[in-house]
Motif scaffolding. Structure first.
Motif, PDB file in Angstrom:
ATOM      1  N   SER A 158       0.494  -1.186  -0.272  1.00 34.36           N
ATOM      2  CA  SER A 158       0.407   0.026   0.118  1.00 34.36           C
ATOM      3  C   SER A 158       1.194   1.265   0.037  1.00 34.36           C
ATOM      4  N   ARG A 159       2.515   1.617   0.084  1.00 35.10           N
ATOM      5  CA  ARG A 159       3.054   2.768   0.373  1.00 35.10           C
ATOM      6  C   ARG A 159       3.427   3.081  -0.836  1.00 35.10           C
ATOM      7  N   PRO A 160       3.192   4.547  -1.145  1.00 36.61           N
ATOM      8  CA  PRO A 160       3.244   4.327  -3.049  1.00 36.61           C
ATOM      9  C   PRO A 160       4.830   4.894  -3.146  1.00 36.61           C
ATOM     10  N   PHE A 161       5.007   4.820  -4.109  1.00 35.00           N
ATOM     11  CA  PHE A 161       6.527   4.758  -4.871  1.00 35.00           C
ATOM     12  C   PHE A 161       6.445   5.698  -6.511  1.00 35.00           C
ATOM     13  N   GLY A 162       8.042   6.405  -6.602  1.00 31.08           N
ATOM     14  CA  GLY A 162       7.990   6.918  -7.727  1.00 31.08           C
ATOM     15  C   GLY A 162       6.788   8.751  -7.136  1.00 31.08           C
ATOM     16  N   GLU A 163       6.965   8.666  -6.026  1.00 35.45           N
ATOM     17  CA  GLU A 163       7.294  10.185  -5.599  1.00 35.45           C
ATOM     18  C   GLU A 163       7.833  10.726  -5.171  1.00 35.45           C
ATOM     19  N   THR A 164       8.532  11.640  -5.537  1.00 32.24           N
ATOM     20  CA  THR A 164       9.491  12.277  -4.858  1.00 32.24           C
ATOM     21  C   THR A 164       9.652  14.169  -4.636  1.00 32.24           C
ATOM     22  N   PHE A 165       8.241  14.192  -4.578  1.00 34.47           N
ATOM     23  CA  PHE A 165       7.883  15.662  -3.880  1.00 34.47           C
ATOM     24  C   PHE A 165       7.794  16.454  -3.239  1.00 34.47           C
ATOM     25  N   ASP A 166       8.282  17.373  -2.563  1.00 34.19           N
ATOM     26  CA  ASP A 166       9.228  17.997  -0.981  1.00 34.19           C
ATOM     27  C   ASP A 166       7.689  19.095  -0.908  1.00 34.19           C
ATOM     28  N   GLU A 167       6.854  17.950   0.244  1.00 36.56           N
ATOM     29  CA  GLU A 167       6.620  19.052   0.317  1.00 36.56           C
ATOM     30  C   GLU A 167       6.563  19.924   0.937  1.00 36.56           C
ATOM     31  N   ASP A 168       7.538  20.855   1.947  1.00 38.83           N
ATOM     32  CA  ASP A 168       7.378  22.193   1.498  1.00 38.83           C
ATOM     33  C   ASP A 168       6.461  23.231   0.401  1.00 38.83           C
ATOM     34  N   GLU A 169       7.321  22.380  -0.612  1.00 33.87           N
ATOM     35  CA  GLU A 169       7.091  23.419  -1.835  1.00 33.87           C
ATOM     36  C   GLU A 169       5.902  23.191  -2.560  1.00 33.87           C
ATOM     37  N   LEU A 171       3.146  23.198  -0.053  1.00 34.51           N
ATOM     38  CA  LEU A 171       2.553  24.494   0.361  1.00 34.51           C
ATOM     39  C   LEU A 171       2.649  25.196   0.272  1.00 34.51           C
ATOM     40  N   ALA A 172       3.737  25.938  -0.529  1.00 33.78           N
ATOM     41  CA  ALA A 172       3.480  26.888  -1.038  1.00 33.78           C
ATOM     42  C   ALA A 172       3.046  27.621  -2.372  1.00 33.78           C
ATOM     43  N   GLU A 173       3.173  26.413  -2.873  1.00 35.04           N
ATOM     44  CA  GLU A 173       1.963  26.133  -4.105  1.00 35.04           C
ATOM     45  C   GLU A 173       0.495  26.720  -3.578  1.00 35.04           C
ATOM     46  N   LEU A 174       0.426  26.023  -2.818  1.00 37.77           N
ATOM     47  CA  LEU A 174      -1.003  26.080  -1.936  1.00 37.77           C
ATOM     48  C   LEU A 174      -1.523  27.142  -1.020  1.00 37.77           C
ATOM     49  N   ALA A 175      -0.907  27.738  -1.432  1.00 36.75           N
ATOM     50  CA  ALA A 175      -0.676  28.699  -0.375  1.00 36.75           C
ATOM     51  C   ALA A 175      -1.013  30.234  -1.817  1.00 36.75           C
ATOM     52  N   GLU A 176      -0.319  30.500  -2.690  1.00 34.43           N
ATOM     53  CA  GLU A 176      -0.525  30.829  -3.672  1.00 34.43           C
ATOM     54  C   GLU A 176      -1.279  31.212  -4.530  1.00 34.43           C
TER      55      GLU A 176
END
Length: 229
Positions: A158-169, A171-176
């Motif tokens: 059940s663990r997702p693989f191939g995703e290396t996104f930065d969570e801080d980035e 969150l910043a995109e969500l604020a924009e």
């Protein structure tokens, strides 16, 4: 010897002879003893009915003769008294036999219960003899270990693989995105009023002091006018 004594003696002799011929070695079984007691109770109950009828007959004889034939009447009452004594004795005997029968029945029931419990205990012991506590502990350890392995496999699947996104980035995109949505909402409402470029004039300290002094003077004049009146 009275008829009642002969009756009991005959019954006792008959019972003894039967017992000698039919009693098994080691004494009678509980079922046989209970059966004999029930037979005795039945015989004594019939004897009670006979005595009660005899008592009623003697009472009728006494009433019939009355004072006309005192001797016959008194003899009838004497017979009635003797019959009543026999009836009382039979009542006591029946109570004793009933108590003995109930005790024997309870003992027989308890014996059967204990025998069945012992039989069940032997069966349980036989089942447990085939069990090894060491093997049971090993089996439970293996079961727990396999459950842990199954949980690890489930987590890995059940663990997702191939995703290396930065969570801080993210969150910043969500604020924009939220800021853009807010600006769009403001524009749809006609826009914000323009902010003046020059600062608003502030009241001078001397003017504020003059205004306060004038108000105090007016209050004093009003007070003096009230006194003059």
């Amino acid at each position: 010897m009275s008829k009642i004594s002969k009756l009991f003696k005959g019954s006792s002799s008959s019972s003894s002879s039967k017992t000698k011929h039919h009693r098994p070695r080691g004494g009678p079984s509980p079922q046989e003893a209970i059966h004999k007691l029930r037979e005795t109770e039945e015989m004594l109950t019939k004897k009670q009915d006979y005595l009660e009828k005899r008592i009623e007959q003697e009472i009728m004889i006494a009433k019939k003769h009355g004072t006309k034939n005192k001797r016959a009447a008194l003899q009838a009452l004497k017979r009635k008294k003797r019959l009543e004594q026999q009836l009382t004795q039979i009542d006591g005997t029946l109570s004793t036999i009933e108590f003995q029968r109930e005790a024997l029945e309870n003992s027989h029931t308890n014996t059967e219960v204990l025998n069945n419990m012992g039989y069940a205990a032997q069966a349980m012991k036989k089942v447990h003899d085939n069990m090894d506590l060491g093997k049971i502990d090993d089996l439970m350890h293996d079961i727990t270990e396999q459950q842990d392995v199954a949980q690890e496999i489930s987590d890995a699947i059940s663990r997702p693989f191939g995703e290396t996104f930065d969570e801080d980035e993210l969150l910043a995109e969500l604020a924009e995105l939220e800021q853009e949505d807010m600006e769009d909402s403001m524009m749809s409402m006609g826009g914000l009023p323009s902010v003046p470029s020059s600062k608003l004039p502030s009241a001078r300290p001397s003017q504020r002091a003059t205004t306060k002094k004038k108000a105090e003077d007016e209050d004093d004049m009003h007070m003096l006018a009230s006194w003059a009146i």
